[in-house]
Scaffold this motif. Structure first.
Motif, PDB file in Angstrom:
ATOM      1  N   ASN A  55       7.930   6.317  29.188  1.00  0.00           N
ATOM      2  CA  ASN A  55       8.474   7.839  28.196  1.00  0.00           C
ATOM      3  C   ASN A  55       9.532   8.185  27.514  1.00  0.00           C
ATOM      4  O   ASN A  55      10.275   8.754  26.936  1.00  0.00           O
ATOM      5  CB  ASN A  55       7.835   8.772  28.995  1.00  0.00           C
ATOM      6  CG  ASN A  55       7.455   9.989  28.027  1.00  0.00           C
ATOM      7  OD1 ASN A  55       7.100   9.926  26.896  1.00  0.00           O
ATOM      8  ND2 ASN A  55       7.864  11.492  28.124  1.00  0.00           N
ATOM      9  N   ASP A  95       7.270  12.134  23.971  1.00  0.00           N
ATOM     10  CA  ASP A  95       6.561  13.176  23.729  1.00  0.00           C
ATOM     11  C   ASP A  95       7.733  14.381  23.546  1.00  0.00           C
ATOM     12  O   ASP A  95       6.728  15.441  23.439  1.00  0.00           O
ATOM     13  CB  ASP A  95       5.683  13.840  24.399  1.00  0.00           C
ATOM     14  CG  ASP A  95       6.766  13.873  26.097  1.00  0.00           C
ATOM     15  OD1 ASP A  95       7.840  13.936  25.737  1.00  0.00           O
ATOM     16  OD2 ASP A  95       6.225  14.084  27.792  1.00  0.00           O
ATOM     17  N   SER A 403       9.649   6.447  19.467  1.00  0.00           N
ATOM     18  CA  SER A 403       8.635   7.844  18.596  1.00  0.00           C
ATOM     19  C   SER A 403       9.803   8.137  17.731  1.00  0.00           C
ATOM     20  O   SER A 403      10.620   7.084  16.846  1.00  0.00           O
ATOM     21  CB  SER A 403       8.430   7.839  20.107  1.00  0.00           C
ATOM     22  OG  SER A 403       7.950   9.766  19.405  1.00  0.00           O
ATOM     23  N   GLN A 447       0.268  12.119  24.061  1.00  0.00           N
ATOM     24  CA  GLN A 447       1.477  11.258  25.113  1.00  0.00           C
ATOM     25  C   GLN A 447       0.912   9.764  25.700  1.00  0.00           C
ATOM     26  O   GLN A 447       2.782   8.808  25.833  1.00  0.00           O
ATOM     27  CB  GLN A 447       0.953  12.359  26.318  1.00  0.00           C
ATOM     28  CG  GLN A 447       2.519  11.958  26.844  1.00  0.00           C
ATOM     29  CD  GLN A 447       2.900  13.641  28.566  1.00  0.00           C
ATOM     30  OE1 GLN A 447       2.055  14.495  28.154  1.00  0.00           O
ATOM     31  NE2 GLN A 447       3.173  12.573  29.265  1.00  0.00           N
ATOM     32  N   TYR A 450       1.786   6.498  23.444  1.00  0.00           N
ATOM     33  CA  TYR A 450       3.324   5.953  23.916  1.00  0.00           C
ATOM     34  C   TYR A 450       3.970   5.474  25.368  1.00  0.00           C
ATOM     35  O   TYR A 450       4.865   4.262  25.610  1.00  0.00           O
ATOM     36  CB  TYR A 450       4.236   6.645  23.280  1.00  0.00           C
ATOM     37  CG  TYR A 450       4.659   6.851  21.922  1.00  0.00           C
ATOM     38  CD1 TYR A 450       5.285   6.180  21.016  1.00  0.00           C
ATOM     39  CD2 TYR A 450       3.542   8.271  21.255  1.00  0.00           C
ATOM     40  CE1 TYR A 450       4.595   6.660  19.736  1.00  0.00           C
ATOM     41  CE2 TYR A 450       3.889   8.551  19.556  1.00  0.00           C
ATOM     42  CZ  TYR A 450       4.043   7.736  19.525  1.00  0.00           C
ATOM     43  OH  TYR A 450       4.714   7.605  17.369  1.00  0.00           O
ATOM     44  N   LEU A 517       2.351  20.500  19.436  1.00  0.00           N
ATOM     45  CA  LEU A 517       2.592  18.558  19.334  1.00  0.00           C
ATOM     46  C   LEU A 517       4.223  19.264  19.043  1.00  0.00           C
ATOM     47  O   LEU A 517       5.400  18.864  19.899  1.00  0.00           O
ATOM     48  CB  LEU A 517       2.102  18.230  18.804  1.00  0.00           C
ATOM     49  CG  LEU A 517       3.103  16.391  18.681  1.00  0.00           C
ATOM     50  CD1 LEU A 517       2.606  15.661  20.661  1.00  0.00           C
ATOM     51  CD2 LEU A 517       1.982  15.610  18.206  1.00  0.00           C
TER      52      LEU A 517
END
Length: 575
Positions: A55, A95, A403, A447, A450, A517
């Motif tokens: 993450n 995230d 991301s 979430q 990713y 988000l």
């Protein structure tokens, strides 16, 4: 190389953790092959943070010497680090969570940072956590996933007369990014399908995406035809599309490129369907940005949302310059166009761009949400994602490698799936009774795509998942979400099923920033979440006790929420 060899320092004491909504905590930091574990180790009320290393999108580190000055290290000075130095690592997650670790000891700080960088950028799929995740309540035995092409066909009786399941791609040789079974017109044999596939980029020949329950008109999807500068033709491709019409006089081709881009594609071997060869099909161009442009838009949006130093006007200007809501507008308006062709005009539609693996899937999925009440249920929505994204060959491994925070040079990253979730949230906000699932599901998916414990979003195609044994060695996220006891938290207590289409408004004032988000880790978003949860619990309790059955939909084909619930959602936005 073993995963443990990437870990230079396994644990550090007296680390201070700073994170949103919590005061700073001192405790022990541990690194495993796939997780960061922080524990304050208080006997009376122990608190832990478990973070999946996958993450982590980027880390920033700084070290200080005894006098508090920044210390910059080089290879020549690595053996001369001052005793008593300390360092800070800022962890930016996919995230959008940002954590800060204050670590005593320069060497420990640099070792921790180096370990995180190595473990967060693993490229081997079999080294990723889903292959090691073994919860006691889940079993690897039994079918993987919610549905297959064959099951979808059997459950859709309206397809039986004119369509069939073809296994021409059973060994993935016709189209590497398609599943082994696809749905094609009944009168088109497999030899014709093979020839048509050679005429489409990547072999992505036209296949069925959706058959409308009202009039049996269909949505097809494919990649661009390879007409090239010499205007090549493929008789089998033309016959395949003619068979789709099934007696209808007209069909629409929605090309997700501008007319100029489509013309330019011919110079590199691509192209478009000409009026001469596809006389019963009318081509419409609706330009959609994708790839690097869309990824940069996300980066600018997240940067704007994380910048608290500007005035409101300046912040709104940065939000507009990101163009993210323009992408939301384009996706919803094009999906509305496709849905209108089926529902109101009574004509079938073929959707494609260039490769047919990003914007194409975005538009076909949203069109089904607009038209199909089954896709608006919790299980139906997950089946839609599985059919239109997982099985249809969206390259998740490439698109979701990073991301919005990564410092790495952009390769093939593109937040197409995140854009789908945002557009779905816009539908959920405009029609609070129409979708059985809640915002919580969309946030969970944002979430998981990713960084996940499950194998659902691994790899770029069904062929890759088959070759790497994903279905035999990992668990399916969608099955877990629907397990008894899990689905309750993702349900919308206001849900009232309607068979009508829901037509989203795409006026600028109707589209809003998805605060749940993009502002998720701010006090503002937390207040909204708490207010909504309290309201939802009140509504649910009231409905259960009173047996309330109300229909908030107008009896027209233009289905919109009535004024009381518009006011209700406005109040939630103010909160």
């Amino acid at each position: 190389m073993e995963l443990s060899e990437h870990i230079k320092t396994a644990n550090v004491e007296d680390v201070i953790l700073k994170q949103p909504f919590h005061p700073p905590l001192k405790g022990t930091l541990c690194i495993t092959s796939h997780h960061l574990l922080f524990s304050d180790r208080k006997e009376e009320s122990s608190w832990q943070l478990l973070l999946l290393i996958r993450n982590i999108d980027a880390i920033e580190k700084s070290v200080e010497n005894l006098f508090g000055y920044p210390s910059y290290t080089t290879k020549a000075s690595q053996g001369k680090r001052p005793v008593g130095s300390s360092g800070t690592i800022t962890i930016k997650c996919k995230d959008l969570l940002i954590l800060q670790l204050e670590i005593p000891g320069m060497e420990e700080c640099l070792n921790i940072a180096s370990s995180i960088e190595a473990l967060s950028t693993l490229e081997s799929v079999k080294e990723m956590y889903p292959f090691f995740y073994r919860p006691s309540h889940l079993s690897l035995q039994g079918p993987w996933g919610l549905s297959s092409t064959e099951q979808y066909y059997k459950q859709t009786e309206r397809l039986w007369d004119s369509w069939r399941v073809s296994k021409v791609n059973s060994d993935y040789s016709v189209c590497p990014s398609y599943p082994c079974a696809v749905i094609v017109p009944r009168e088109v044999d497999d030899d014709m399908v093979v020839r048509a596939a050679r005429f489409r980029q990547g072999g992505r020949f036209p296949v069925l995406s959706y058959c409308h329950h009202r009039n049996r008109m269909v949505i097809m999807r494919s990649s661009q035809p390879l007409t090239g500068a010499n205007r090549k033709r493929c008789k089998e491709d033309e016959l395949l599309l003619q068979a789709v019409l099934d007696g209808s006089e007209l069909g629409y081709i929605v090309d997700l490129r501008s007319a100029q881009q489509a013309q330019q594609a011919r110079m590199t071997g691509g192209g478009f369907e000409s009026k001469t060869c596809y006389s019963h099909w009318k081509r419409l161009h609706r330009y959609h940005e994708r790839g690097k442009m869309l990824q940069e838009s996300l980066i600018k949006l997240v940067e704007a949302c994380g910048d608290h130093s500007h005035s409101v006007d300046r912040w709104l200007s940065k939000l507009e310059n990101s163009k993210w809501l323009s992408h939301v507008h384009s996706a919803l308006s094009t999906a509305g166009l496709v849905a209108e062709c089926l529902e109101r005009d009574g004509h079938s539609v073929l959707v494609h761009g260039s490769e047919g693996t990003d914007s194409t899937l975005l538009v076909t999925s949203l069109a089904q949400l607009i038209l199909d009440p089954a896709s608006r249920t919790l299980s139906g929505f997950l089946c839609l994602l599985e059919r239109e994204w997982i099985q249809a060959g969206h390259p998740f491994q490439q698109r979701c490698a990073h991301s919005a925070y990564s410092h790495a040079r952009l390769k093939q990253e593109c937040p197409s799936f995140l854009l789908l979730l945002d557009c779905t949230w816009q539908l959920w906000r405009q029609f609070p009774l129409a979708l059985e699932f809640s915002e919580a599901l969309l946030l969970r998916l944002a979430q998981e795509v990713y960084a996940s414990e499950y194998g659902t979003f691994l790899c770029n195609s069904e062929q890759e998942r088959c070759a790497l044994g994903v279905k035999q060695n990992t668990h399916c996220l969608f099955q877990s979400l629907l397990r008894s006891g899990n689905g309750e938290q993702y349900l919308n207590p206001l849900y009232e099923r309607t068979e009508l289409a829901i037509w989203p408004s795409v006026h600028p004032q109707s589209l809003q920033l998805w605060t749940g988000l993009f502002l998720r880790w701010t006090e503002y978003a937390q207040n909204i979440v708490e207010a909504r949860e309290e309201l939802w619990s009140i509504v649910k309790e009231h409905r259960e006790s009173a047996g309330l059955e109300r229909n908030y939909y107008t009896l027209s084909t233009h289905c919109e929420p009535l004024t009381p619930f518009e006011n209700l959602m406005d109040e939630l936005t103010i909160l």
